[in-house]
Design an enzyme around this catalytic site. Structure first.
Site, PDB file in Angstrom:
ATOM      1  CB  SER A 141      -0.934   0.160   1.243  1.00  0.00           C
ATOM      2  OG  SER A 141      -1.518   1.314   1.565  1.00  0.00           O
ATOM      3  CE1 TYR A 154      -3.804  -2.130   5.479  1.00  0.00           C
ATOM      4  CE2 TYR A 154      -3.346   0.383   4.718  1.00  0.00           C
ATOM      5  CZ  TYR A 154      -3.759  -0.938   4.296  1.00  0.00           C
ATOM      6  OH  TYR A 154      -3.901  -1.308   3.019  1.00  0.00           O
TER       7      TYR A 154
HETATM    8  P1  NDP Z   1     -11.528  -5.940   0.256  1.00  0.00           P
HETATM    9  O1  NDP Z   1     -11.951  -5.769   1.803  1.00  0.00           O
HETATM   10  O2  NDP Z   1     -12.694  -5.828  -0.715  1.00  0.00           O
HETATM   11  O3  NDP Z   1     -11.146  -7.393   0.248  1.00  0.00           O
HETATM   12  C1  NDP Z   1     -10.251  -7.948   1.287  1.00  0.00           C
HETATM   13  C2  NDP Z   1     -10.051  -9.342   1.000  1.00  0.00           C
HETATM   14  O4  NDP Z   1      -9.167  -9.915   1.872  1.00  0.00           O
HETATM   15  C3  NDP Z   1     -11.259 -10.235   1.069  1.00  0.00           C
HETATM   16  O5  NDP Z   1     -11.329 -11.201   0.021  1.00  0.00           O
HETATM   17  C4  NDP Z   1     -11.401 -10.826   2.437  1.00  0.00           C
HETATM   18  O6  NDP Z   1     -11.864 -12.192   2.267  1.00  0.00           O
HETATM   19  C5  NDP Z   1      -9.580 -11.083   2.493  1.00  0.00           C
HETATM   20  N1  NDP Z   1      -9.158 -11.550   3.853  1.00  0.00           N
HETATM   21  C6  NDP Z   1      -9.149 -10.617   4.865  1.00  0.00           C
HETATM   22  N2  NDP Z   1      -8.860 -11.150   5.978  1.00  0.00           N
HETATM   23  C7  NDP Z   1      -8.617 -12.466   5.727  1.00  0.00           C
HETATM   24  C8  NDP Z   1      -8.241 -13.488   6.277  1.00  0.00           C
HETATM   25  N3  NDP Z   1      -7.724 -13.563   7.523  1.00  0.00           N
HETATM   26  N4  NDP Z   1      -7.940 -14.539   5.777  1.00  0.00           N
HETATM   27  C9  NDP Z   1      -8.286 -14.746   4.348  1.00  0.00           C
HETATM   28  N5  NDP Z   1      -8.879 -13.745   3.665  1.00  0.00           N
HETATM   29  C10 NDP Z   1      -8.805 -12.558   4.361  1.00  0.00           C
HETATM   30  O7  NDP Z   1     -10.437  -4.818   0.281  1.00  0.00           O
HETATM   31  P2  NDP Z   1      -9.163  -4.770  -1.040  1.00  0.00           P
HETATM   32  O8  NDP Z   1      -9.560  -5.620  -2.162  1.00  0.00           O
HETATM   33  O9  NDP Z   1      -9.366  -3.162  -1.220  1.00  0.00           O
HETATM   34  O10 NDP Z   1      -8.015  -4.991  -0.316  1.00  0.00           O
HETATM   35  C11 NDP Z   1      -7.190  -6.254  -0.896  1.00  0.00           C
HETATM   36  C12 NDP Z   1      -5.695  -5.844  -0.415  1.00  0.00           C
HETATM   37  O11 NDP Z   1      -5.216  -4.601  -1.029  1.00  0.00           O
HETATM   38  C13 NDP Z   1      -5.459  -5.731   1.048  1.00  0.00           C
HETATM   39  O12 NDP Z   1      -4.098  -6.337   1.509  1.00  0.00           O
HETATM   40  C14 NDP Z   1      -5.635  -4.218   1.319  1.00  0.00           C
HETATM   41  O13 NDP Z   1      -4.485  -3.927   2.680  1.00  0.00           O
HETATM   42  C15 NDP Z   1      -4.801  -3.809   0.051  1.00  0.00           C
HETATM   43  N6  NDP Z   1      -4.996  -2.158  -0.194  1.00  0.00           N
HETATM   44  C16 NDP Z   1      -6.222  -1.796  -0.478  1.00  0.00           C
HETATM   45  C17 NDP Z   1      -6.395  -0.370  -0.744  1.00  0.00           C
HETATM   46  C18 NDP Z   1      -7.599   0.246  -1.055  1.00  0.00           C
HETATM   47  O14 NDP Z   1      -7.661   1.332  -0.937  1.00  0.00           O
HETATM   48  N7  NDP Z   1      -8.611  -0.627  -1.058  1.00  0.00           N
HETATM   49  C19 NDP Z   1      -5.264   0.356  -0.982  1.00  0.00           C
HETATM   50  C20 NDP Z   1      -3.906  -0.316  -1.074  1.00  0.00           C
HETATM   51  C21 NDP Z   1      -3.961  -1.621  -0.662  1.00  0.00           C
HETATM   52  P3  NDP Z   1     -12.863 -12.828   3.597  1.00  0.00           P
HETATM   53  O15 NDP Z   1     -13.405 -11.752   4.206  1.00  0.00           O
HETATM   54  O16 NDP Z   1     -13.830 -13.720   2.620  1.00  0.00           O
HETATM   55  O17 NDP Z   1     -11.821 -13.673   4.147  1.00  0.00           O
HETATM   56  C1  8X3 Z   2      -4.683   1.939   1.900  1.00  0.00           C
HETATM   57  C2  8X3 Z   2      -4.598   2.938   0.801  1.00  0.00           C
HETATM   58  O1  8X3 Z   2      -5.105   5.370   0.379  1.00  0.00           O
HETATM   59  O2  8X3 Z   2      -6.389   4.351   2.108  1.00  0.00           O
HETATM   60  O3  8X3 Z   2      -3.806   1.011   1.768  1.00  0.00           O
HETATM   61  O4  8X3 Z   2      -4.147   4.776   2.529  1.00  0.00           O
HETATM   62  S1  8X3 Z   2      -5.098   4.599   1.297  1.00  0.00           S
END
Ligand code: NDP
Ligand code: 8X3
Length: 254
Positions: A141, A154
């Site tokens: 991120s 985070y």
């Molecule tokens: P979502 O919440 O839409 O998706 C998160 C996914 O992670 C879900 O499929 C969830 O599945 C899974 N997950 C969470 N905890 C667990 C666990 N303990 N075991 C297995 N699966 C898990 O968020 P995003 O798609 O946005 O996030 C995906 C990644 O991208 C994350 O690592 C996040 O930190 C990162 N990210 C997101 C950004 C954003 O702004 N959206 C920006 C930068 C990075 P389930 O709950 O079914 O287990």
């Molecule tokens: C999270 C991205 O822009 O919310 O990974 O900090 S931001």
């Protein structure tokens, strides 16, 4: 099936992981998809398995034994993973550190750090066996690079993802396995709903009136990284929407 590349995607039940599953399926890749929500995995498998081979496993990446068990029991035809997309992760508690429950910090560490490490460790032998052209794509991120209020553990967990990715590259030198820290900025998924523990209004407000990244934008970047020529490694790819940039320093004044 013999030459069909296989992607292993964690967190495929939502957001980036789900979009990546669809993107890779469109390109003809076989898929190993995991997440905790079984109903969503089933729906995604029903949608994609008419086109490509799909294996799903309900998996909490925090459970190291379950990860080992799942990886050791991949069915025939799903063992030779070419791309690992370490995507499962979450942010919790957007408030300042001093107001956060310790359990929320632990959940982020257990998921974003230990969960990613669990899956990577279990799949390293497979990826090394695949060798040339294999990829580990770790979803970091911008929060792993740039500090901001309410990012606390985070952002620190994503800084781990960045440095772990670089360090893995050193150890994997000579194996042909690539490692990338893909670091997105603000993207509209269920991320903020999770971060605010279900506050849909807060999530809507964050994305309102701007143009955030979409899950499809990131899926496209994941696929691009996974399909670069074998001799190329993107170490870190930071992607923001045009309408996001850095904030200034805070100055405390009398
Ligand atoms: P979502 O919440 O839409 O998706 C998160 C996914 O992670 C879900 O499929 C969830 O599945 C899974 N997950 C969470 N905890 C667990 C666990 N303990 N075991 C297995 N699966 C898990 O968020 P995003 O798609 O946005 O996030 C995906 C990644 O991208 C994350 O690592 C996040 O930190 C990162 N990210 C997101 C950004 C954003 O702004 N959206 C920006 C930068 C990075 P389930 O709950 O079914 O287990
Ligand atoms: C999270 C991205 O822009 O919310 O990974 O900090 S931001």
């Amino acid at each position: 099936m013999q030459n069909t590349p296989i992607a292993f995607i964690t967190g495929a039940t939502s957001g980036f992981g789900q979009a990546a599953a669809r993107y890779f399926a469109d390109k003809g890749w076989a898929l190993v998809l995991s997440g905790r929500r079984e109903d969503r995995l089933k729906a995604l498998s029903d949608e994609l398995s008419a086109r490509v081979p799909v294996h799903t496993a309900t998996l909490d990446v925090r459970d190291a034994d379950a990860v080992i068990d799942m990886v050791s029991n991949l069915p025939e035809g799903f063992k030779a993973i070419k791309a690992l997309v370490n995507n499962a992760g979450l942010a919790l508690a957007p408030q300042p550190s001093q107001d956060v429950d310790l359990t929320d910090w632990h959940t982020m560490i257990d998921t974003n750090i230990k969960g990613l490490v669990n899956v990577t460790h279990a799949l390293l032998p497979t990826l090394i066996a695949t060798g040339q052209g294999a990829s580990i794509i770790n979803i970091g991120s911008i929060a792993g690079q740039w500090p901001y209020r309410g990012s606390h553990v985070y952002g620190a967990s994503k800084a781990f993802v960045k440095q772990f990715s670089y360090n893995l590259r050193c150890d994997l030198q000579g194996t042909g396995v690539r490692v990338t820290d893909l670091a997105p900025g603000i993207a509209e998924t269920e991320f903020t709903l999770v971060r605010t523990k279900g506050d849909q209004a807060a999530s809507d407000a964050l994305y309102e009136g701007t143009i955030p990244l979409s899950a499809d934008d990131i899926a496209e970047q994941i696929y691009y990284i996974a399909t670069l020529p074998d001799h190329m490694n993107i170490n870190r790819l930071e992607v923001m929407p045009v309408r996001q940039s850095w904030n200034g320093f805070h100055i405390d004044r009398d």
